[in-house]
Design a protein around this motif. Sequence first.
Motif, PDB file in Angstrom:
ATOM      1  N   THR A 185       0.857  -1.187   0.000  1.00 31.26           N
ATOM      2  CA  THR A 185       0.000   0.000   0.000  1.00 31.26           C
ATOM      3  C   THR A 185       0.894   1.238   0.000  1.00 31.26           C
ATOM      4  O   THR A 185       2.108   1.131  -0.070  1.00 31.26           O
ATOM      5  N   LEU A 188      -6.048   5.906   2.608  1.00 26.72           N
ATOM      6  CA  LEU A 188      -7.039   5.757   3.678  1.00 26.72           C
ATOM      7  C   LEU A 188      -7.563   7.096   4.176  1.00 26.72           C
ATOM      8  O   LEU A 188      -8.659   7.178   4.705  1.00 26.72           O
ATOM      9  N   GLY A 224      -6.960   1.288  10.886  1.00 28.90           N
ATOM     10  CA  GLY A 224      -5.962   1.469   9.832  1.00 28.90           C
ATOM     11  C   GLY A 224      -5.804   2.948   9.514  1.00 28.90           C
ATOM     12  O   GLY A 224      -6.799   3.649   9.367  1.00 28.90           O
ATOM     13  N   GLU A 266      -0.470   1.330   4.666  1.00 33.82           N
ATOM     14  CA  GLU A 266      -1.464   1.180   5.725  1.00 33.82           C
ATOM     15  C   GLU A 266      -0.795   0.722   7.008  1.00 33.82           C
ATOM     16  O   GLU A 266      -0.153  -0.324   7.057  1.00 33.82           O
ATOM     17  N   LEU A 300      -7.751  -7.086  -0.588  1.00 31.78           N
ATOM     18  CA  LEU A 300      -6.532  -6.868   0.188  1.00 31.78           C
ATOM     19  C   LEU A 300      -6.657  -7.546   1.543  1.00 31.78           C
ATOM     20  O   LEU A 300      -7.648  -7.351   2.257  1.00 31.78           O
ATOM     21  N   MET A 335     -11.424  -2.939  -1.376  1.00 35.28           N
ATOM     22  CA  MET A 335     -11.178  -1.609  -1.933  1.00 35.28           C
ATOM     23  C   MET A 335     -12.338  -1.189  -2.825  1.00 35.28           C
ATOM     24  O   MET A 335     -12.637  -0.019  -2.949  1.00 35.28           O
ATOM     25  N   ARG A 348     -14.421  -3.256   5.637  1.00 38.53           N
ATOM     26  CA  ARG A 348     -13.478  -4.108   6.346  1.00 38.53           C
ATOM     27  C   ARG A 348     -14.240  -5.213   7.075  1.00 38.53           C
ATOM     28  O   ARG A 348     -15.334  -4.970   7.586  1.00 38.53           O
TER      29      ARG A 348
END
Lengths: 441, 239
Positions: A251, A264, A377, A384, B122, B148, B153
């Motif tokens: 990431t 994020l 996160g 991340e 991911l 994504m 999540r």
Amino acid sequence: MTTPGYATERETTEGRVFTVTGGDWDTIAGNIDPLSNEKIVVNMGPQHPSTHGVLRLVLELEGETVTTVRPVVGYLHTGIEKNLEYRNWTQGVTFVTRMDYLSNMFNEVGYCLAVEKLLGVTDQITERTNTIRVMFMELQRIASHLVWLATTGMELGAISMMLYGFREREYILDIFEETSGLRMNNGYIRPGGLAQDLPESAVRKIRDFLKYLPKKLKEYEALLSGQVIWQERTQGVAVLDVTGCLSLGITGPVLRSAGLAWDLRKTMPYCGYENYEFDVPTATTADVWGRYLVRVAEIRESLKIVEQALDRLRPGPIWIDDKKVAWPAQLALGVDGLGNSLEHVAKIMGQSMESLIHHFKLVTEGFRVPPGQVYVGIEHPRGELGVHAVSDGSTHPYRVHYRDPSFVNLQAIPAMAEGALLADVIAGGASLDPVMGGCDR
Amino acid sequence: MSTHSESDGGVPVTAPVGANLDAPAQTPPSPDKGMFGVQGTGDVSGFGGLARRRPTGVDSPRPFGGYFDEVYDALEEAYPGFADAIEKVVVDRGELTLHIKPERIAEVCQIMRDDESLRFELCSSVDGVDYLGSDNRRFHISYQLTSMTYRRRVRLEAAVADGQSLPSVTGVYPTADWQEREAYDMFGVVFTGHPNLTRILMPDDWEGHPQRKDYPLGGVPVEYKGASIPPPDQRRVYQ
């Protein structure tokens, strides 16, 4: 010429094996036929100036082409996660800040957001605290990217860049020192608030810095972007596309250099990032050059965020209202360092026994965190940063795990370097920006 | 779905259940006293009431709220072995945790990644937690998956007893490679099918798995080039 014991050789079932320790290459290379013995195993690191700390790479070479890379990590493992289980929740900040030492603010914010989520007080964090957290994270991001520019410049031959990068970073560390008393490992962000309010003098320094850095950034671009050596060493080197990044869990700037605008701060905002205007820079080249462009552009975006944060900054409390969590003492910076303010000492020692008990209990024992687990996160300079925190209802963490981007990103070195030239291992590894303190924790 | 019978109330830390099962490497016996006389949890204040509490959540009822129902239903539709694989669903602090039977974890990850309505591309993090004394299957491996596409999540959790192994998810998420190695290094949990399950943070010849709850903090001799220096609390000067 050769000291006995060095440059030894022994016969094995797979052929003759040489041990080379430096300075004695010719004595060995002279004796073997270069055409039939092309395969060389090189152990690079853990002490090597181009491996960003104590990273060890076991390289297998055919001539100058790398056939296999095996990264070996763990040399900086300090057991921070285990240690956290033996300290209270507030003390944890002092430990986690030492993980990734180039981005301690992120380690602290990630940890504090996890503790606050466990406590269920995320919305009670004051506006001023969130603004200062955002501002300091972005300053830290700039500092971290500057170190990346500096070290990568040095590794690819631009020594001046190293001096400039570290010089500019020092301005940011100065701001941190003005506020928290420490340049690095600040322990400044605390669960529920901040160790200390942002002083006016630091605000002035930040304003000066905002004027200072853009000019310098132009100089660095003038130094590097048009430079043929820099282009040759970075363009088309260590390519990793979006598919490769996602399957390897990469990431941050490396993923964005491949073209996916995953950040994020935009996609899963925290600390009020949704209130700031900034862009997510991307590149499409997926190589070291793209990562360079993305990081420099990110410094500019971070400057924009810091400026907006300064404008949003209003006087107000920095600790949450909940007296069961908020630090009882007002800290003040005295001539001998940071300590309890004199008014607070006068109150607990002379006027209120209850305040003294409250202070004592909260500082020595700490607050209790309801049982459960959370994962938070945040967007770290390297990708991340995930904090998985588990509480069993007591005053200290049951388990805290850091998903550090350096650790995960380093897995990409074989994918980037195998089949390429030895020199590109350095460029590719540097473009991941690994910090071994974070990787090994 | 089922809950564990011994999962209520504070359970004091005692000998691990199933500790005599053959672990990949033996943990050193837990000492009576840690470094500098620390006992039990190592609460530095001594006021903490040292009984361990119950850290796990209980089954959450439908509806779960937010996107959690969609994820749950999509997985149920896409995965034939759903009823058998899901042990428990916990929604806590705005996070969805699906407790999965350990032997099913790789299959579930495959569906979570590939199904169009799930798309968890991911795998953010894999790590272990040792629930010694509060769960017979003491090691819980957590997989933090990120979609994504949908910006979601989900956490998958698989619990294994000491000595029990579970399939590696490296075939689905290659990023789990080092993270599973770390979980093996720290807890001694074996991931079958992992291409190279060796220690990663600790030295190769280290004995024991440091993140286990019955592994002491400190109290380990310092070794360097054959010489061994006892831990601080056992040095003569402190006795």
